[in-house]
Write an enzyme that holds these catalytic residues in place. Structure first.
Site, PDB file in Angstrom:
ATOM      1  N   HIS A  63       0.855  -1.193   0.000  1.00 20.17           N
ATOM      2  CA  HIS A  63       0.000   0.000   0.000  1.00 20.17           C
ATOM      3  C   HIS A  63       0.891   1.243   0.000  1.00 20.17           C
ATOM      4  O   HIS A  63       1.782   1.377   0.838  1.00 20.17           O
ATOM      5  CB  HIS A  63      -0.860  -0.046   1.269  1.00 20.17           C
ATOM      6  CG  HIS A  63      -1.843   1.069   1.440  1.00 20.17           C
ATOM      7  ND1 HIS A  63      -3.136   1.018   0.972  1.00 20.17           N
ATOM      8  CD2 HIS A  63      -1.739   2.266   2.056  1.00 20.17           C
ATOM      9  CE1 HIS A  63      -3.786   2.115   1.289  1.00 20.17           C
ATOM     10  NE2 HIS A  63      -2.954   2.905   1.957  1.00 20.17           N
TER      11      HIS A  63
ATOM     12  N   ASP B 275       0.786   5.328   0.262  1.00 22.35           N
ATOM     13  CA  ASP B 275       0.005   6.521   0.587  1.00 22.35           C
ATOM     14  C   ASP B 275       0.589   7.721  -0.133  1.00 22.35           C
ATOM     15  O   ASP B 275       1.686   8.173   0.176  1.00 22.35           O
ATOM     16  CB  ASP B 275       0.026   6.753   2.100  1.00 22.35           C
ATOM     17  CG  ASP B 275      -0.822   5.731   2.832  1.00 22.35           C
ATOM     18  OD1 ASP B 275      -2.005   5.590   2.464  1.00 22.35           O
ATOM     19  OD2 ASP B 275      -0.310   5.068   3.750  1.00 22.35           O
TER      20      ASP B 275
ATOM     21  N   HIS C  53      -3.008   4.621  -2.877  1.00 23.42           N
ATOM     22  CA  HIS C  53      -4.032   5.397  -2.181  1.00 23.42           C
ATOM     23  C   HIS C  53      -3.757   6.878  -2.404  1.00 23.42           C
ATOM     24  O   HIS C  53      -2.848   7.447  -1.806  1.00 23.42           O
ATOM     25  CB  HIS C  53      -3.974   5.027  -0.678  1.00 23.42           C
ATOM     26  CG  HIS C  53      -5.009   5.703   0.155  1.00 23.42           C
ATOM     27  ND1 HIS C  53      -5.034   5.597   1.526  1.00 23.42           N
ATOM     28  CD2 HIS C  53      -6.081   6.473  -0.179  1.00 23.42           C
ATOM     29  CE1 HIS C  53      -6.059   6.286   1.992  1.00 23.42           C
ATOM     30  NE2 HIS C  53      -6.700   6.831   0.983  1.00 23.42           N
TER      31      HIS C  53
ATOM     32  N   GLY D 249      -3.268  11.625   6.783  1.00 22.32           N
ATOM     33  CA  GLY D 249      -2.170  12.529   7.131  1.00 22.32           C
ATOM     34  C   GLY D 249      -0.912  11.845   7.608  1.00 22.32           C
ATOM     35  O   GLY D 249       0.156  12.142   7.117  1.00 22.32           O
TER      36      GLY D 249
ATOM     37  N   GLY E  10       0.971   8.088   9.447  1.00 23.46           N
ATOM     38  CA  GLY E  10       0.893   6.732   9.971  1.00 23.46           C
ATOM     39  C   GLY E  10       0.902   6.808  11.499  1.00 23.46           C
ATOM     40  O   GLY E  10       1.174   7.850  12.089  1.00 23.46           O
ATOM     41  N   GLY E  11       0.558   5.689  12.127  1.00 26.26           N
ATOM     42  CA  GLY E  11       0.699   5.586  13.578  1.00 26.26           C
ATOM     43  C   GLY E  11      -0.389   6.257  14.390  1.00 26.26           C
ATOM     44  O   GLY E  11      -0.241   6.443  15.591  1.00 26.26           O
TER      45      GLY E  11
ATOM     46  N   ASP F  56      -8.521   1.200   6.462  1.00 27.23           N
ATOM     47  CA  ASP F  56      -7.150   1.721   6.415  1.00 27.23           C
ATOM     48  C   ASP F  56      -6.904   2.667   7.579  1.00 27.23           C
ATOM     49  O   ASP F  56      -7.623   3.655   7.743  1.00 27.23           O
ATOM     50  CB  ASP F  56      -6.965   2.476   5.082  1.00 27.23           C
ATOM     51  CG  ASP F  56      -5.564   3.047   4.931  1.00 27.23           C
ATOM     52  OD1 ASP F  56      -4.690   2.756   5.766  1.00 27.23           O
ATOM     53  OD2 ASP F  56      -5.359   3.802   3.951  1.00 27.23           O
TER      54      ASP F  56
ATOM     55  N   GLY G 124      -4.542   2.859  11.587  1.00 27.33           N
ATOM     56  CA  GLY G 124      -4.654   2.508  13.007  1.00 27.33           C
ATOM     57  C   GLY G 124      -4.774   1.023  13.277  1.00 27.33           C
ATOM     58  O   GLY G 124      -5.237   0.626  14.350  1.00 27.33           O
TER      59      GLY G 124
ATOM     60  N   GLY H  12       0.306  -0.157   8.305  1.00 28.11           N
ATOM     61  CA  GLY H  12       1.597   0.408   7.902  1.00 28.11           C
ATOM     62  C   GLY H  12       2.621   0.376   9.008  1.00 28.11           C
ATOM     63  O   GLY H  12       3.477  -0.520   9.082  1.00 28.11           O
ATOM     64  N   SER H  13       2.535   1.361   9.909  1.00 26.80           N
ATOM     65  CA  SER H  13       3.598   1.519  10.908  1.00 26.80           C
ATOM     66  C   SER H  13       3.658   0.365  11.905  1.00 26.80           C
ATOM     67  O   SER H  13       4.685   0.169  12.546  1.00 26.80           O
ATOM     68  CB  SER H  13       3.420   2.841  11.659  1.00 26.80           C
ATOM     69  OG  SER H  13       2.145   2.883  12.262  1.00 26.80           O
TER      70      SER H  13
END
Ligand code: DX5
Ligand code: ZN
Length: 248
Positions: free
Chosen positions: A45, A47, A76, A160, A162-163, A193, A195, A215-216
């Site tokens: 993915h 971003d 995305h 905005g 990740g994390g 997508d 969290g 992601g993170s």
């Protein structure tokens, strides 16, 4: 030999984990992608943020093109007015391409344009056209677009960074999106997508979604390979109905 479409691959392997790459070591992109492949991940993915629709700026078409991997490219687009920009991302190798109606004066037209585009990775694979919705956007915004999309991507964080923390109201939004899909008479994919971590991925998969972006929590700078394997294991057996046949 018939080549399965990207849509079929995702549907038949639901739920699929799509790993966000932005917190990976981007100067070692090749080995980070190899790590995902080795772990059994099938979708990466990306971003794309433009500093306008999103406060952050990230990457553009050259980065997508630099992803030398058999993983499906899940792009995305969190960018203003994607209408005349989508073609560059498709040309760079997107398999899944998601736009945001909040950022687009002509979302329907952009989706129509995408229908006519070819997947450059494999002409028979087709594109999966996604529509992403921010946490503050009513799901009704999807209704006029349902005939021109294959994937609904519910954002569980504000776009905005990740994390961020998973927003609890996402669960209800997923249920509502499932009802909309059932009522549409179309077979559509549903994704979440933002969290999604080791702690909640199984719960998100149990909601009955097809695509789970994380992601993170995978690229945490420490144990990415173990994290990726954990995520894949955690979603196993959580297929929507009888969908899971494991073809990815
Ligand atoms: C939110 C992005 C997400 C997010 C995923 O702006 O669309 O893809 O970066 O990252 P995590 O899994 O860290 O929330
Ligand atoms: Zn994303």
């Amino acid at each position: 030999m018939t080549v399965p479409t990207a849509f079929d691959l995702l549907r038949d392997s639901s739920p699929v984990v799509s790993v966000g790459i932005l917190t990976a070591d981007l100067l070692s992109l090749g080995s980070e992608l190899a790590l995902l492949e080795r772990s059994g991940v099938k979708v990466v993915h990306v971003d794309v943020m433009d500093g306008c629709f999103c406060p952050m700026m990230t990457v553009g078409p050259p980065f997508i093109k630099a992803l030398k991997t058999p993983l499906l490219h899940d792009v995305h687009l969190m960018i203003d007015e994607p209408l005349n920009k989508v073609a560059d991302y498709v040309a760079a190798g997107a398999d899944i391409i998601t736009i945001h109606p909040e950022a687009c004066s002509h979302a329907h037209r952009a989706l129509q344009q995408m229908r006519a585009m070819k997947n450059v990775n494999h002409p028979e694979r087709g594109l999966v056209r996604g529509v992403g919705l921010n946490p503050g956007t009513a799901l009704e915004a999807l209704e006029p677009l349902l005939d021109e999309l294959e994937l609904i991507l519910i954002l569980a964080v504000n776009p905005g960074w990740g994390g961020q923390k998973f927003i609890a109201s996402t669960r209800g939004r997923v249920e509502k999106a499932k009802r909309m899909i059932a009522g549409s008479g179309r077979e559509l994919l549903l994704g979440v997508d933002g969290g999604i971590t080791r702690d909640n991925i199984a719960e998100v998969a149990a909601l009955g979604v097809d695509l789970i972006v994380t992601g993170s929590a995978v690229f945490d700078g420490k144990t990415a390979e173990a994290n990726a394997k954990f995520m894949l294991e955690a979603v196993k057996g959580k297929a929507v109905g009888s969908r899971q046949t494991g073809s990815l």
